[in-house]
Design a protein around this motif. Structure first.
Motif, PDB file in Angstrom:
ATOM      1  N   LYS A  60       0.840  -1.201   0.000  1.00 21.90           N
ATOM      2  CA  LYS A  60       0.000   0.000   0.000  1.00 21.90           C
ATOM      3  C   LYS A  60       0.874   1.250   0.000  1.00 21.90           C
ATOM      4  CE  LYS A  60      -3.593   2.381   2.574  1.00 21.90           C
ATOM      5  NZ  LYS A  60      -3.361   3.203   3.735  1.00 21.90           N
ATOM      6  N   LEU A  61       1.882   1.267   0.858  1.00 14.97           N
ATOM      7  CA  LEU A  61       2.782   2.418   0.935  1.00 14.97           C
ATOM      8  C   LEU A  61       3.552   2.617  -0.375  1.00 14.97           C
ATOM      9  CD1 LEU A  61       4.137   1.977   4.564  1.00 14.97           C
ATOM     10  CD2 LEU A  61       2.669   3.840   3.741  1.00 14.97           C
ATOM     11  N   MET A  62       3.960   1.528  -0.983  1.00 12.82           N
ATOM     12  CA  MET A  62       4.687   1.634  -2.246  1.00 12.82           C
ATOM     13  C   MET A  62       3.783   2.190  -3.348  1.00 12.82           C
ATOM     14  SD  MET A  62       7.260  -1.608  -2.163  1.00 12.82           S
ATOM     15  CE  MET A  62       8.156  -1.110  -3.609  1.00 12.82           C
ATOM     16  N   ALA A  63       2.528   1.780  -3.351  1.00 12.94           N
ATOM     17  CA  ALA A  63       1.581   2.320  -4.330  1.00 12.94           C
ATOM     18  C   ALA A  63       1.381   3.817  -4.107  1.00 12.94           C
ATOM     19  CB  ALA A  63       0.252   1.575  -4.239  1.00 12.94           C
ATOM     20  N   GLU A  64       1.297   4.230  -2.845  1.00 14.15           N
ATOM     21  CA  GLU A  64       1.169   5.652  -2.531  1.00 14.15           C
ATOM     22  C   GLU A  64       2.417   6.414  -2.972  1.00 14.15           C
ATOM     23  OE1 GLU A  64       0.353   5.905   1.668  1.00 14.15           O
ATOM     24  OE2 GLU A  64      -1.585   4.883   1.453  1.00 14.15           O
ATOM     25  N   HIS A  65       3.574   5.821  -2.739  1.00 14.12           N
ATOM     26  CA  HIS A  65       4.828   6.455  -3.150  1.00 14.12           C
ATOM     27  C   HIS A  65       4.873   6.631  -4.665  1.00 14.12           C
ATOM     28  CE1 HIS A  65       9.113   6.442  -4.392  1.00 14.12           C
ATOM     29  NE2 HIS A  65       9.184   7.349  -3.432  1.00 14.12           N
ATOM     30  N   MET A  66       4.501   5.582  -5.394  1.00 17.55           N
ATOM     31  CA  MET A  66       4.523   5.663  -6.850  1.00 17.55           C
ATOM     32  C   MET A  66       3.556   6.741  -7.348  1.00 17.55           C
ATOM     33  SD  MET A  66       5.924   4.673  -9.604  1.00 17.55           S
ATOM     34  CE  MET A  66       6.719   3.108  -9.402  1.00 17.55           C
ATOM     35  N   LYS A  67       2.414   6.851  -6.709  1.00 21.27           N
ATOM     36  CA  LYS A  67       1.440   7.885  -7.084  1.00 21.27           C
ATOM     37  C   LYS A  67       2.025   9.275  -6.836  1.00 21.27           C
ATOM     38  CE  LYS A  67      -3.172   9.617  -6.193  1.00 21.27           C
ATOM     39  NZ  LYS A  67      -4.265   9.700  -5.263  1.00 21.27           N
ATOM     40  N   MET A  68       2.680   9.448  -5.688  1.00 22.96           N
ATOM     41  CA  MET A  68       3.310  10.731  -5.370  1.00 22.96           C
ATOM     42  C   MET A  68       4.385  11.076  -6.398  1.00 22.96           C
ATOM     43  SD  MET A  68       3.687  10.345  -1.235  1.00 22.96           S
ATOM     44  CE  MET A  68       4.267  12.004  -0.882  1.00 22.96           C
ATOM     45  N   MET A  69       5.168  10.084  -6.776  1.00 25.86           N
ATOM     46  CA  MET A  69       6.226  10.313  -7.761  1.00 25.86           C
ATOM     47  C   MET A  69       5.632  10.703  -9.111  1.00 25.86           C
ATOM     48  SD  MET A  69       9.137   9.920  -6.216  1.00 25.86           S
ATOM     49  CE  MET A  69      10.350   9.549  -7.459  1.00 25.86           C
ATOM     50  N   LYS A  70       4.565  10.039  -9.500  1.00 32.25           N
ATOM     51  CA  LYS A  70       3.906  10.340 -10.773  1.00 32.25           C
ATOM     52  C   LYS A  70       3.373  11.771 -10.776  1.00 32.25           C
ATOM     53  CE  LYS A  70       0.244   8.610 -13.813  1.00 32.25           C
ATOM     54  NZ  LYS A  70      -0.601   9.789 -13.935  1.00 32.25           N
ATOM     55  N   GLU A  71       2.731  12.172  -9.694  1.00 32.42           N
ATOM     56  CA  GLU A  71       2.204  13.535  -9.596  1.00 32.42           C
ATOM     57  C   GLU A  71       3.325  14.566  -9.620  1.00 32.42           C
ATOM     58  OE1 GLU A  71      -0.023  13.266  -5.968  1.00 32.42           O
ATOM     59  OE2 GLU A  71      -1.747  12.300  -6.955  1.00 32.42           O
ATOM     60  N   THR A  72       4.407  14.278  -8.940  1.00 31.67           N
ATOM     61  CA  THR A  72       5.552  15.185  -8.934  1.00 31.67           C
ATOM     62  C   THR A  72       6.149  15.303 -10.325  1.00 31.67           C
ATOM     63  OG1 THR A  72       6.005  14.613  -6.632  1.00 31.67           O
ATOM     64  CG2 THR A  72       7.792  15.668  -7.866  1.00 31.67           C
ATOM     65  N   MET A  73       6.251  14.181 -11.023  1.00 32.05           N
ATOM     66  CA  MET A  73       6.782  14.215 -12.381  1.00 32.05           C
ATOM     67  C   MET A  73       5.896  15.057 -13.290  1.00 32.05           C
ATOM     68  SD  MET A  73       9.026  13.603 -14.578  1.00 32.05           S
ATOM     69  CE  MET A  73      10.078  12.653 -13.544  1.00 32.05           C
ATOM     70  N   GLU A  74       4.599  14.919 -13.141  1.00 26.70           N
ATOM     71  CA  GLU A  74       3.679  15.719 -13.948  1.00 26.70           C
ATOM     72  C   GLU A  74       3.868  17.206 -13.674  1.00 26.70           C
ATOM     73  OE1 GLU A  74      -0.076  13.967 -12.910  1.00 26.70           O
ATOM     74  OE2 GLU A  74       0.184  12.309 -14.331  1.00 26.70           O
ATOM     75  N   LYS A  75       4.079  17.559 -12.408  1.00 22.85           N
ATOM     76  CA  LYS A  75       4.339  18.959 -12.061  1.00 22.85           C
ATOM     77  C   LYS A  75       5.631  19.437 -12.714  1.00 22.85           C
ATOM     78  CE  LYS A  75       2.036  20.406  -7.932  1.00 22.85           C
ATOM     79  NZ  LYS A  75       1.282  21.428  -8.601  1.00 22.85           N
ATOM     80  N   MET A  76       6.657  18.597 -12.676  1.00 21.72           N
ATOM     81  CA  MET A  76       7.934  18.992 -13.266  1.00 21.72           C
ATOM     82  C   MET A  76       7.816  19.163 -14.779  1.00 21.72           C
ATOM     83  SD  MET A  76      10.772  16.951 -11.044  1.00 21.72           S
ATOM     84  CE  MET A  76      12.142  17.912 -11.685  1.00 21.72           C
ATOM     85  N   GLN A  77       7.031  18.312 -15.407  1.00 19.96           N
ATOM     86  CA  GLN A  77       6.840  18.421 -16.847  1.00 19.96           C
ATOM     87  C   GLN A  77       6.128  19.720 -17.213  1.00 19.96           C
ATOM     88  OE1 GLN A  77       4.778  14.706 -17.459  1.00 19.96           O
ATOM     89  NE2 GLN A  77       6.598  13.748 -18.327  1.00 19.96           N
ATOM     90  N   ALA A  78       5.248  20.185 -16.337  1.00 14.70           N
ATOM     91  CA  ALA A  78       4.479  21.395 -16.609  1.00 14.70           C
ATOM     92  C   ALA A  78       5.241  22.671 -16.267  1.00 14.70           C
ATOM     93  CB  ALA A  78       3.169  21.350 -15.821  1.00 14.70           C
ATOM     94  N   MET A  79       6.347  22.559 -15.580  1.00 13.93           N
ATOM     95  CA  MET A  79       7.104  23.742 -15.176  1.00 13.93           C
ATOM     96  C   MET A  79       7.682  24.444 -16.397  1.00 13.93           C
ATOM     97  SD  MET A  79       9.011  22.214 -11.796  1.00 13.93           S
ATOM     98  CE  MET A  79      10.152  23.565 -11.632  1.00 13.93           C
ATOM     99  N   LYS A  80       7.458  25.734 -16.427  1.00 15.34           N
ATOM    100  CA  LYS A  80       8.006  26.553 -17.503  1.00 15.34           C
ATOM    101  C   LYS A  80       8.765  27.718 -16.880  1.00 15.34           C
ATOM    102  CE  LYS A  80       5.955  24.260 -20.770  1.00 15.34           C
ATOM    103  NZ  LYS A  80       6.603  23.029 -21.055  1.00 15.34           N
ATOM    104  N   PRO A  81       9.964  27.943 -17.296  1.00 14.32           N
ATOM    105  CA  PRO A  81      10.757  29.047 -16.738  1.00 14.32           C
ATOM    106  C   PRO A  81      10.273  30.399 -17.259  1.00 14.32           C
ATOM    107  CG  PRO A  81      11.955  27.946 -18.457  1.00 14.32           C
ATOM    108  CD  PRO A  81      10.696  27.157 -18.253  1.00 14.32           C
ATOM    109  N   LYS A  82      10.613  31.415 -16.502  1.00  6.78           N
ATOM    110  CA  LYS A  82      10.264  32.779 -16.906  1.00  6.78           C
ATOM    111  C   LYS A  82      11.157  33.218 -18.050  1.00  6.78           C
ATOM    112  CE  LYS A  82       8.843  33.947 -12.259  1.00  6.78           C
ATOM    113  NZ  LYS A  82       9.136  34.729 -11.055  1.00  6.78           N
TER     114      LYS A  82
END
Length: 120
Positions: A60-82
Protein backbone atom coordinates in the motif's frame (compact mmCIF):
# COMPACT_ATOMS: atom_id res chain seq x y z
CA UNK A 1 3.52 -2.63 -8.89
CA UNK A 2 4.64 -4.29 -12.04
CA UNK A 3 8.26 -4.13 -13.07
CA UNK A 4 7.20 -2.80 -16.47
CA UNK A 5 5.54 0.23 -14.81
CA UNK A 6 8.76 1.09 -13.03
CA UNK A 7 10.71 0.94 -16.26
CA UNK A 8 8.15 3.22 -17.93
CA UNK A 9 8.51 5.70 -15.06
CA UNK A 10 12.31 5.61 -15.32
CA UNK A 11 12.12 6.18 -19.07
CA UNK A 12 9.75 9.09 -18.53
CA UNK A 13 12.10 10.71 -16.05
CA UNK A 14 15.04 10.28 -18.42
CA UNK A 15 13.12 11.88 -21.30
CA UNK A 16 11.94 14.73 -19.09
CA UNK A 17 15.42 15.47 -17.81
CA UNK A 18 16.67 15.78 -21.37
CA UNK A 19 13.77 18.10 -22.15
CA UNK A 20 14.65 20.40 -19.26
CA UNK A 21 18.08 21.04 -20.72
CA UNK A 22 16.59 22.63 -23.82
CA UNK A 23 14.17 24.92 -22.00
CA UNK A 24 14.84 28.53 -21.05
CA UNK A 25 15.20 28.76 -17.31
CA UNK A 26 14.85 30.98 -14.27
CA UNK A 27 17.32 31.76 -11.54
CA UNK A 28 18.28 29.22 -8.90
CA UNK A 29 15.34 27.60 -7.17
CA UNK A 30 12.04 29.27 -8.01
CA UNK A 31 8.75 28.73 -6.15
CA UNK A 32 7.81 25.83 -8.43
CA UNK A 33 11.10 24.08 -7.81
CA UNK A 34 10.70 24.64 -4.07
CA UNK A 35 7.25 23.06 -4.22
CA UNK A 36 8.61 20.09 -6.15
CA UNK A 37 11.44 19.73 -3.65
CA UNK A 38 8.90 19.56 -0.82
CA UNK A 39 6.96 16.90 -2.71
CA UNK A 40 10.14 14.90 -3.28
CA UNK A 41 10.95 15.10 0.42
CA UNK A 42 7.44 13.89 1.30
CA UNK A 43 7.75 10.98 -1.10
CA UNK A 44 11.15 10.14 0.42
CA UNK A 45 9.49 9.90 3.83
CA UNK A 46 6.87 7.58 2.35
CA UNK A 47 9.64 5.43 0.88
CA UNK A 48 11.32 5.23 4.28
CA UNK A 49 8.03 3.98 5.70
CA UNK A 50 8.03 1.32 2.98
CA UNK A 51 11.42 0.14 4.18
CA UNK A 52 10.10 -0.81 7.60
CA UNK A 53 6.61 -2.01 6.61
CA UNK A 54 5.85 -5.60 5.70
CA UNK A 55 3.32 -7.44 3.56
CA UNK A 56 0.16 -5.64 2.41
CA UNK A 57 1.10 -2.48 4.34
CA UNK A 58 4.33 -2.23 2.36
CA UNK A 59 2.49 -2.74 -0.93
CA UNK A 60 0.00 0.00 0.00
CA UNK A 61 2.78 2.42 0.94
CA UNK A 62 4.69 1.63 -2.25
CA UNK A 63 1.58 2.32 -4.33
CA UNK A 64 1.17 5.65 -2.53
CA UNK A 65 4.83 6.45 -3.15
CA UNK A 66 4.52 5.66 -6.85
CA UNK A 67 1.44 7.89 -7.08
CA UNK A 68 3.31 10.73 -5.37
CA UNK A 69 6.23 10.31 -7.76
CA UNK A 70 3.91 10.34 -10.77
CA UNK A 71 2.20 13.53 -9.60
CA UNK A 72 5.55 15.18 -8.93
CA UNK A 73 6.78 14.21 -12.38
CA UNK A 74 3.68 15.72 -13.95
CA UNK A 75 4.34 18.96 -12.06
CA UNK A 76 7.93 18.99 -13.27
CA UNK A 77 6.84 18.42 -16.85
CA UNK A 78 4.48 21.39 -16.61
CA UNK A 79 7.10 23.74 -15.18
CA UNK A 80 8.01 26.55 -17.50
CA UNK A 81 10.76 29.05 -16.74
CA UNK A 82 10.26 32.78 -16.91
CA UNK A 83 11.41 34.65 -19.97
CA UNK A 84 14.11 37.30 -20.09
CA UNK A 85 16.65 35.85 -17.69
CA UNK A 86 20.42 35.95 -17.91
CA UNK A 87 22.55 33.06 -19.04
CA UNK A 88 23.80 32.53 -15.46
CA UNK A 89 20.22 32.40 -14.15
CA UNK A 90 19.44 29.93 -16.92
CA UNK A 91 22.33 27.68 -15.90
CA UNK A 92 21.42 27.93 -12.20
CA UNK A 93 17.83 26.94 -12.94
CA UNK A 94 18.93 23.97 -15.01
CA UNK A 95 21.29 22.86 -12.22
CA UNK A 96 18.45 23.00 -9.69
CA UNK A 97 16.21 21.08 -12.06
CA UNK A 98 18.89 18.44 -12.52
CA UNK A 99 19.24 18.02 -8.75
CA UNK A 100 15.49 17.45 -8.45
CA UNK A 101 15.60 14.86 -11.23
CA UNK A 102 18.51 13.07 -9.56
CA UNK A 103 16.57 12.93 -6.29
CA UNK A 104 13.61 11.41 -8.08
CA UNK A 105 15.76 8.87 -9.89
CA UNK A 106 17.38 7.86 -6.61
CA UNK A 107 13.99 7.25 -5.05
CA UNK A 108 12.84 5.25 -8.03
CA UNK A 109 15.92 3.07 -7.85
CA UNK A 110 15.39 2.52 -4.13
CA UNK A 111 11.76 1.64 -4.78
CA UNK A 112 12.83 -0.83 -7.47
CA UNK A 113 15.18 -2.52 -4.99
CA UNK A 114 12.38 -2.77 -2.44
CA UNK A 115 10.09 -4.36 -5.01
CA UNK A 116 12.74 -6.84 -6.04
CA UNK A 117 13.25 -7.81 -2.38
CA UNK A 118 9.53 -8.26 -1.77
CA UNK A 119 9.57 -11.50 -3.74
CA UNK A 120 12.30 -12.95 -1.54
Amino acid sequence: MKEQSVYKMIATIAVCSIGFLSVSAIAAQDEFQQEVLQRIQQSQQKLQQCNVAMGPKRQKLMAEHMKMMKETMEKMQAMKPKAGISMQEHEDWINEQQKLMEDMMGQMMEEQHLMMNMGK
